[in-house]
Design a protein around this motif. Structure first.
Motif, short mmCIF file in Angstrom:
data_model
loop_
_atom_site.label_atom_id
_atom_site.label_comp_id
_atom_site.label_asym_id
_atom_site.label_seq_id
_atom_site.Cartn_x
_atom_site.Cartn_y
_atom_site.Cartn_z
N UNK A 1 -4.13 0.18 2.47
CA UNK A 1 -3.45 -0.42 0.91
C UNK A 1 -4.47 -2.10 1.57
N UNK A 2 -4.75 -2.41 0.33
CA UNK A 2 -5.08 -4.25 0.54
C UNK A 2 -4.02 -4.52 0.67
N UNK A 3 -2.92 -4.30 0.80
CA UNK A 3 -1.63 -4.72 0.19
C UNK A 3 -0.09 -4.35 0.95
N UNK A 4 -0.12 -4.17 2.06
CA UNK A 4 0.63 -3.05 3.63
C UNK A 4 1.93 -4.01 2.83
N UNK A 5 2.96 -2.89 2.99
CA UNK A 5 4.30 -2.85 2.93
C UNK A 5 5.06 -2.69 4.24
N UNK A 6 6.17 -3.46 4.60
CA UNK A 6 5.99 -2.87 5.94
C UNK A 6 7.26 -1.78 6.06
N UNK A 7 6.92 -0.67 6.88
CA UNK A 7 7.46 0.23 6.65
C UNK A 7 8.33 0.77 7.70
N UNK A 8 9.96 0.59 7.29
CA UNK A 8 10.74 0.70 7.99
C UNK A 8 11.09 2.25 8.92
N UNK A 9 11.57 1.64 9.87
CA UNK A 9 12.30 3.16 10.44
C UNK A 9 11.23 4.48 10.96
#
Length: 230
Positions: A195-203
């Protein structure tokens, strides 16, 4: 025996083919409020508007083509058992040549009875008020609207649980239940997140490799990495 690659795709992979998404800041989809055209309540209030909206989307779909991201995923079937789980309602994965596709949110080129959700028909042209099933019930788009159950979810979970590799491509991981599929990967499964704008994936319990590129570029990078590990 080929290893199993399971790929969750979202709007980002189709956007490169020219299909617009509605997850912008204004919350509009092709100029319409999503609640008016993608909910059971919107259908009850104004079915003509809903039908016209999806008729236009169906016409647009005929004008676009699969992009390199779709094509490389299809090519990966030469090396892996590839299973596509998509949030997209277009047929670009099919046209690119992928053979194992689960549509979580329905399909634009199908319609179904308003009385029997299992009565599903292929549909290429406009759907109008008065188009009915064999028992005289109005047909509706075969789309999973907001607030409706996701019939294919159980199949998608089963497929995910069997993955040797799992990839997330072009999805914000904000739409549930699809976003929760990543939690069903077995322990130790490598995960690729494109993804060009990756988000943080928790846990997240499994090893994650973030590829911050658009889908067509990122899928090529992932392919090279996967083939190196064969």
């Amino acid at each position: 025996m080929k290893k199993k690659l399971v790929v969750l795709t979202g709007a980002g992979i189709s956007a490169e083919s020219g299909i617009k998404t509605f997850r912008d800041s204004d919350g509009l989809w092709e100029g319409h409020n999503v609640m008016d055209v993608a909910t059971p309540d919107g259908w009850r209030k104004n079915p003509e508007l809903v039908l016209d909206f999806y008729n236009q989307k169906r016409k647009q779909l005929k004008e676009v083509q699969p992009n390199l991201g779709h094509q490389i995923l299809a090519e990966l079937e030469n090396y892996f058992d590839v299973y596509i789980i998509t949030q997209n309602v277009d047929d670009l994965h099919e046209r690119a040549g992928s053979t194992n596709i689960t549509h979580l949110h329905g399909e634009l080129l199908k319609v179904r009875s308003t009385k029997n959700e299992n009565q599903i028909l292929d549909w290429q042209d406009d759907l109008l008020i008065g188009d009915k099933d064999q028992n005289g019930h109005q047909l509706r788009p075969h789309i999973v609207w907001f607030g409706e159950q996701v019939p294919a979810l159980e199949d998608a979970i089963t497929i995910t649980e069997q993955a040797d590799f799992f990839a997330v491509i072009g999805t914000s991981l904000q739409v549930y239940p699809a976003a929760g599929l990543i939690d069903f990967t077995k322990k130790g499964t490598p995960i690729y997140y494109i993804d060009p704008k990756p988000i943080k994936i928790p846990n997240l319990k499994n090893p994650l490799e973030v590829i911050p590129n658009v889908a067509s570029e990122g899928v090529q990078i992932m392919k090279d990495k996967l083939l190196t590990n064969l």
